[in-house]
Design a protein around this motif. Structure first.
Motif, PDB file in Angstrom:
ATOM      1  N   UNK A 100      -4.850   4.600   2.681  1.00 41.61           N
ATOM      2  CA  UNK A 100      -3.658   4.462   3.514  1.00 41.61           C
ATOM      3  C   UNK A 100      -4.025   4.072   4.936  1.00 41.61           C
ATOM      4  N   UNK A 101      -3.203   3.243   5.557  1.00 45.73           N
ATOM      5  CA  UNK A 101      -3.426   2.813   6.942  1.00 45.73           C
ATOM      6  C   UNK A 101      -2.081   2.419   7.538  1.00 45.73           C
ATOM      7  N   UNK A 102      -1.975   2.610   8.819  1.00 44.42           N
ATOM      8  CA  UNK A 102      -0.731   2.262   9.509  1.00 44.42           C
ATOM      9  C   UNK A 102      -1.070   1.653  10.863  1.00 44.42           C
ATOM     10  N   UNK A 103      -0.855   0.353  11.096  1.00 45.17           N
ATOM     11  CA  UNK A 103      -0.303  -0.602  10.123  1.00 45.17           C
ATOM     12  C   UNK A 103      -1.399  -1.164   9.203  1.00 45.17           C
ATOM     13  N   UNK A 104      -0.969  -1.913   8.212  1.00 44.35           N
ATOM     14  CA  UNK A 104      -1.898  -2.540   7.281  1.00 44.35           C
ATOM     15  C   UNK A 104      -2.449  -3.813   7.916  1.00 44.35           C
ATOM     16  N   UNK A 105      -3.795  -3.875   8.070  1.00 42.13           N
ATOM     17  CA  UNK A 105      -4.391  -5.029   8.751  1.00 42.13           C
ATOM     18  C   UNK A 105      -5.430  -5.753   7.910  1.00 42.13           C
ATOM     19  N   UNK A 106      -6.098  -5.047   6.990  1.00 41.15           N
ATOM     20  CA  UNK A 106      -7.177  -5.677   6.233  1.00 41.15           C
ATOM     21  C   UNK A 106      -7.092  -5.287   4.771  1.00 41.15           C
ATOM     22  N   UNK A 107      -7.824  -6.036   3.952  1.00 43.22           N
ATOM     23  CA  UNK A 107      -7.755  -5.811   2.514  1.00 43.22           C
ATOM     24  C   UNK A 107      -8.228  -4.404   2.169  1.00 43.22           C
ATOM     25  N   UNK A 108      -7.568  -3.825   1.157  1.00 42.54           N
ATOM     26  CA  UNK A 108      -7.876  -2.466   0.744  1.00 42.54           C
ATOM     27  C   UNK A 108      -7.035  -1.419   1.422  1.00 42.54           C
ATOM     28  N   UNK A 109      -6.040  -1.828   2.198  1.00 41.21           N
ATOM     29  CA  UNK A 109      -5.183  -0.870   2.899  1.00 41.21           C
ATOM     30  C   UNK A 109      -3.748  -0.959   2.382  1.00 41.21           C
ATOM     31  N   UNK A 110      -3.036   0.167   2.487  1.00 37.71           N
ATOM     32  CA  UNK A 110      -1.619   0.187   2.118  1.00 37.71           C
ATOM     33  C   UNK A 110      -0.884   1.200   2.985  1.00 37.71           C
ATOM     34  N   UNK A 111       0.406   1.010   3.113  1.00 38.59           N
ATOM     35  CA  UNK A 111       1.254   1.987   3.806  1.00 38.59           C
ATOM     36  C   UNK A 111       2.577   2.087   3.075  1.00 38.59           C
ATOM     37  N   UNK A 112       3.170   3.266   3.103  1.00 35.71           N
ATOM     38  CA  UNK A 112       4.387   3.541   2.349  1.00 35.71           C
ATOM     39  C   UNK A 112       5.487   3.980   3.309  1.00 35.71           C
ATOM     40  N   UNK A 133       0.982  -3.693   1.027  1.00 32.30           N
ATOM     41  CA  UNK A 133      -0.290  -3.603   0.309  1.00 32.30           C
ATOM     42  C   UNK A 133      -1.116  -4.851   0.588  1.00 32.30           C
ATOM     43  N   UNK A 134      -2.345  -4.637   1.079  1.00 32.22           N
ATOM     44  CA  UNK A 134      -3.267  -5.748   1.312  1.00 32.22           C
ATOM     45  C   UNK A 134      -4.282  -5.733   0.180  1.00 32.22           C
ATOM     46  N   UNK A 135      -4.159  -6.669  -0.749  1.00 31.24           N
ATOM     47  CA  UNK A 135      -4.995  -6.691  -1.943  1.00 31.24           C
ATOM     48  C   UNK A 135      -6.437  -7.058  -1.615  1.00 31.24           C
ATOM     49  N   UNK A 136      -7.356  -6.589  -2.452  1.00 34.39           N
ATOM     50  CA  UNK A 136      -8.754  -7.026  -2.394  1.00 34.39           C
ATOM     51  C   UNK A 136      -8.893  -8.416  -3.000  1.00 34.39           C
ATOM     52  N   UNK A 137      -9.986  -9.097  -2.645  1.00 37.13           N
ATOM     53  CA  UNK A 137     -10.436 -10.205  -3.485  1.00 37.13           C
ATOM     54  C   UNK A 137     -10.777  -9.613  -4.848  1.00 37.13           C
ATOM     55  N   UNK A 138     -10.495 -10.327  -5.910  1.00 35.71           N
ATOM     56  CA  UNK A 138     -10.746  -9.747  -7.232  1.00 35.71           C
ATOM     57  C   UNK A 138     -10.939 -10.830  -8.265  1.00 35.71           C
ATOM     58  N   UNK A 139     -11.644 -10.442  -9.335  1.00 33.80           N
ATOM     59  CA  UNK A 139     -11.781 -11.270 -10.528  1.00 33.80           C
ATOM     60  C   UNK A 139     -11.127 -10.530 -11.675  1.00 33.80           C
ATOM     61  N   UNK A 140     -10.284 -11.229 -12.408  1.00 33.33           N
ATOM     62  CA  UNK A 140      -9.566 -10.637 -13.524  1.00 33.33           C
ATOM     63  C   UNK A 140      -9.770 -11.501 -14.760  1.00 33.33           C
ATOM     64  N   UNK A 141      -9.265 -11.072 -15.913  1.00 33.00           N
ATOM     65  CA  UNK A 141      -9.391 -11.910 -17.115  1.00 33.00           C
ATOM     66  C   UNK A 141      -8.788 -13.294 -16.953  1.00 33.00           C
ATOM     67  N   UNK A 197      -8.803 -15.104 -14.066  1.00 34.46           N
ATOM     68  CA  UNK A 197      -9.403 -15.891 -13.001  1.00 34.46           C
ATOM     69  C   UNK A 197      -9.540 -15.104 -11.708  1.00 34.46           C
ATOM     70  N   UNK A 198      -9.964 -15.800 -10.646  1.00 34.88           N
ATOM     71  CA  UNK A 198     -10.183 -15.158  -9.356  1.00 34.88           C
ATOM     72  C   UNK A 198      -8.884 -15.096  -8.560  1.00 34.88           C
ATOM     73  N   UNK A 199      -8.839 -14.127  -7.629  1.00 35.25           N
ATOM     74  CA  UNK A 199      -7.681 -13.975  -6.757  1.00 35.25           C
ATOM     75  C   UNK A 199      -8.160 -13.608  -5.364  1.00 35.25           C
ATOM     76  N   UNK A 200      -7.614 -14.283  -4.375  1.00 33.75           N
ATOM     77  CA  UNK A 200      -7.965 -14.018  -2.994  1.00 33.75           C
ATOM     78  C   UNK A 200      -7.141 -12.853  -2.444  1.00 33.75           C
ATOM     79  N   UNK A 201      -7.710 -12.190  -1.447  1.00 30.64           N
ATOM     80  CA  UNK A 201      -6.992 -11.102  -0.795  1.00 30.64           C
ATOM     81  C   UNK A 201      -5.713 -11.628  -0.154  1.00 30.64           C
ATOM     82  N   UNK A 202      -4.661 -10.859  -0.214  1.00 34.87           N
ATOM     83  CA  UNK A 202      -3.374 -11.254   0.369  1.00 34.87           C
ATOM     84  C   UNK A 202      -2.549 -10.011   0.675  1.00 34.87           C
ATOM     85  N   UNK A 203      -1.698 -10.149   1.675  1.00 35.12           N
ATOM     86  CA  UNK A 203      -0.875  -9.027   2.112  1.00 35.12           C
ATOM     87  C   UNK A 203       0.534  -9.184   1.542  1.00 35.12           C
ATOM     88  N   UNK A 204       0.978  -8.168   0.804  1.00 37.64           N
ATOM     89  CA  UNK A 204       2.263  -8.234   0.110  1.00 37.64           C
ATOM     90  C   UNK A 204       3.163  -7.093   0.549  1.00 37.64           C
TER      91      UNK A 204
END
Length: 825
Positions: free
Chosen positions: A104-116, A123-131, A133-140
């Motif tokens: 948790x972080x307030x505010x959300x600034x970097x990947x791996x952080x979230x606030x409710x 939610x700031x997603x991590x870079x990730x590899x999934x079945x 394909x790859x996905x870049x970090x993004x803030x949603x």
């Protein structure tokens, strides 16, 4: 002439020219060969040194050209997806984020952080590899309304999305014999604070020296000489790296010389940044059980459950402190030692100007971690299953060293629910029945849960505790399945009637009276579980209440040879052609049983279970995998649904009706199974969401005293309540060609629409008008053999008229008494 001191005259001898020539000959005779010999030896030494350096460099390059470590293959769950319009449980979602390393972080600034907040969460997603394909970090941003996702959008681009996918969770790893758990990290992802602290502690002159720090050696020598003991070392980071990668820790002059030479060669062939990156990924941070925690990424995970980029000053200093001696500076055993060393490093960083006094004071107040976090993953039985399945495609050495990412079909939430359901139920059973608690052979269980429409395994637990017993019962335990086989007997009868081979309907009547069958090994007398007999019962009631004698009689009417062939076509392995076949003497694993039952939810098509989706190497390169087997037509949709409807009745009136009192709600169909002497307890439960098989028993078969409803059913209920807490109100779809009509449960007679105590029954549309129950008279004339065995009466040739629990067969409406038993008023 010359005169001596005493006056005597002496004659001076002249040097002979021949003697001078002889002296010069001696010089050239010895000195020149010695010089030449020395030059030759020097050349040999230089040649040896050159060969040594070349061999050493070649050896180093062979290791360093690729990844210098064997990397374990990692097994992951399927990604977790939330969709607009779908439900979202806040507590479960936050728990999932924590397992993935979000904070948790307030505010959300970097990947791996979230606030409710009250309207949803950022939610700031991590870079990730999934079945996929790859996905870049993004803030949603995700907006919620009454725990339902109403909107998902990208906070940087403003683009709306229909879904959000979290990265897969780690289920476990496949290690090489050294059992090192390591995930390399690029130097750019290492926080500067950690690098500064590391250099302060281990090698302040790292960027000045060329592999060996001569001034450091002199300084360490003087310090040690003054103290009279070894207080300070002089190994540079480069030397330590060489020792860890290529040499031993044995303290010899030869090892120190090799270490220094290799360090110089390393500095000549690699940049300082590359050396530092290798060192940070080589660091040893202690033991997680039998597994070595290697590299900064796993060290940060083990001690703080987060990625290195999020490490705070106190955490960086603690990890660097541990490097001096992971056993001596174990924060869980010797917190005072670790804190003293950590605080010393924080003070040194302040002296060097890399940390302010305020930051130092805050860091010193920060407590040490209280307990380690798991690196082994949460699904070791799934890891075992993956290793076994891939052993035919990849050799074990590849799996242990190539760092494959193996993506499975496992849903992590359901996997954890399965683990907890088994543990909770077995603990409760041992508490209720102390005879089951045995130290030498603990009570065991297994669970397999499938997506009924794809065959994907959602959860698989092979036992109670993998560390104590790694035997994977879900895949390997072939045990008699008991009454779990009975639905396929009734399916054979109803499907055969569709073809015109028989005249069975769901409300046809079977005789439920004692019977004796002569077999080659002697008379066999099957009994109902409670040794109660009801005279005449419908096919539905016989299945719902799992009555043995009517099932045996029905199998004799069909013929054991015919039945065994039919079971083989369905996928039941090696069914024995014996009268006890229909009581479940067939041995199967929970995994096989789950696959067999898929035909009930796929209108007669049987699916093969599978749990591996894809295998990915570096740069998202995929290894080929065999495609899942296509569905196989096993039975007619109409007959399958007729039996499925009976299995729903197992919950309503039959052997699984206690599921409601245990807390299950929603549509379900299922079958209990209890083997001879109560050695095995089975339950198969089906909902529109999942097919789940549970088994309970001892590894070395011993009576448990548990029926399917006492042992395995509670595991199913506990699992389903957590995995599907709202149940499922949607009914199973009814295939075309069936018509529903009300009938009385006991008699099977048709009832008027809306008649009290009538239940719905399903008939083939072309048989409408023929729904009256036919009374089965399964006892042929004396001496007639059916299926190779002779049937005898228990008494006279007439049907027994005095069952222990007899009911009158008529069309009067039925009422339910206070005990939940259906009786004729």
């Amino acid at each position: 002439m010359s005169q001596s001191v005493d006056g005597t005259t002496q004659t001076r001898k002249k040097a002979s020219p021949e003697k001078g020539i002889r002296r010069k000959g001696v010089f050239w005779r010895y000195i020149i060969p010695a010089f030449l010999g020395g030059a030759f030896v020097t050349a040999l030494v230089l040649m040896w040194a050159g060969i040594y350096l070349l061999k050493t460099l070649t050896r180093m390059e062979e290791v360093l050209r690729e990844t210098p470590w064997n990397l374990p293959s990692r097994i992951y769950s399927q990604p977790f997806e939330i969709q607009v319009g779908g439900p979202l449980n806040r507590a479960e979602f936050i728990a999932r984020l924590a397992r993935l390393g979000y904070r948790p972080a307030e505010p959300v600034r970097s990947s791996g952080e979230y606030s409710w907040d009250e309207k949803g969460f950022d939610l700031f997603l991590f870079d990730a590899v999934s079945p996929d394909g790859s996905r870049k970090a993004q803030r949603l941003r995700v907006d919620l309304s009454d725990d339902v996702v109403s909107l998902i959008w990208n906070m940087e681009t403003g683009v709306r999305r229909s879904s959000l996918e979290l990265e897969p969770e780690l289920l476990g790893s496949i290690y090489d014999p050294s059992a090192e758990d390591r995930r390399p990290i690029p130097l750019g992802d290492v926080p500067q604070l950690f690098k500064d602290c590391l250099l302060v502690s281990e090698d302040q002159s790292f960027f000045e020296h060329h592999g060996v720090d001569l001034s450091g050696i002199v300084r360490a020598f003087l310090v040690n000489l003054k103290s009279g003991s070894v207080k300070q070392g002089a190994s540079t980071i480069t030397q330590q790296l060489m020792r860890n990668l290529f040499l031993t820790r044995k303290k010899t002059y030869r090892r120190k010389i090799d270490e220094a030479i290799m360090a110089v060669l390393m500095e000549l062939t690699r940049s300082k940044d590359r050396i530092l990156e290798l060192y940070i990924n080589e660091c040893y941070f202690g033991q997680a059980g039998a597994v070595s925690v290697a590299g900064l990424r796993q060290g940060a995970r083990y001690y703080f459950n987060q990625e290195p980029r999020f490490l705070r000053p106190a955490q960086c200093a603690m990890l660097v402190a541990i490097l001096r001696g992971p056993n001596y500076y174990n924060p869980f055993k010797y917190p005072d030692r670790v804190k003293k060393r950590r605080d010393f490093l924080l003070a040194r960083m302040t002296q060097e100007g890399t940390l302010s006094k305020e930051e130092r004071d805050l860091a010193i107040q920060e407590p040490l971690p209280e307990a380690p976090h798991s690196l082994s993953g949460l699904a070791p039985y799934v890891v075992d299953a993956v290793r076994r399945q891939l052993s035919t495609q990849l050799n074990l050495e590849e799996l242990q060293s190539e760092g494959y990412s193996i993506f499975t079909t496992i849903d992590m939430g359901k996997q954890l629910a399965a683990k907890r359901a088994i543990q909770k139920t077995l603990d409760e059973l041992e508490s209720r029945y102390p005879r089951l608690k045995r130290a030498e052979q603990p009570l065991q269980a297994a669970l397999v849960s499938l997506d009924p429409y794809t065959g994907m395994v959602l959860a698989m637990e092979g036992g109670r505790d993998f560390k104590k017993s790694p035997y994977n019962r879900a895949l390997l335990a072939f045990r008699p399945i008991g009454s779990v086989i009975k639905p396929f007997l009734y399916l054979c009868a109803l499907e055969g009637s569709q073809r015109g081979d028989y005249e069975w309907l769901p409300n046809s009547l079977l005789e439920d009276t004692p019977i004796t069958i002569d077999t080659p090994s002697g008379p066999w007398k099957p009994e109902n579980y409670h040794q109660d007999y009801y005279g005449l019962v419908t096919l539905r009631r016989a299945l719902e209440e799992s009555l043995n004698v009517p099932a045996v009689r029905l199998s004799q009417r069909i013929g054991l040879n015919v039945l065994a062939d039919y079971f083989t076509r369905l996928g039941i392995p090696n069914p024995p052609c014996v009268p006890s076949l229909v009581l479940g003497t067939v041995e199967m694993t929970p995994y096989q049983v789950a696959g067999l039952y898929t035909l009930f939810l796929n209108q007669g098509e049987r699916l093969s279970p599978y749990f591996i989706r894809s295998i990915v190497k570096e740069e998202n390169r995929r290894l080929p995998l065999p495609s899942p087997q296509p569905p196989e037509r096993a039975a007619s949709p109409q007959a399958v649904y007729q039996v499925l409807s009976m299995l729903e009745g197992v919950f309503e009136r039959g052997t699984a009706k206690s599921a409601r009192s245990l807390g299950w709600k929603g549509i379900a169909a299922g079958k209990t199974g209890t083997t001879d002497r109560r050695l095995d307890s089975w339950f198969v439960g089906m909902t529109p969401d999942a097919i789940t098989v549970a088994w309970v028993g001892f590894d070395q078969p011993e009576p448990t005293g548990l029926t399917g409803s006492m042992g395995a059913l509670p595991i199913w209920v506990n699992y389903m309540k957590e995995a599907y807490p709202e149940g499922n109100p949607e009914p199973f779809p009814i295939p075309k060609g069936l018509t529903q009509k009300p009938v009385y449960y006991f008699s099977g007679q048709l009832a008027a629409p809306g008649a009290p105590a009538a239940i719905p029954e399903y008939f083939l549309s072309q048989t409408i008008g023929e729904e009256s129950p036919t009374v089965d008279m399964p006892v042929p004339p004396r001496g007639q053999k059916t299926g190779g065995y002779e049937i005898k009466h228990s008494g006279d040739d007439e049907l027994l008229t005095k069952p222990v629990k007899a009911v009158e067969i008529d069309s009067k409406p039925l009422k339910e008494d206070k005990e939940g038993e259906w009786r004729i008023p």
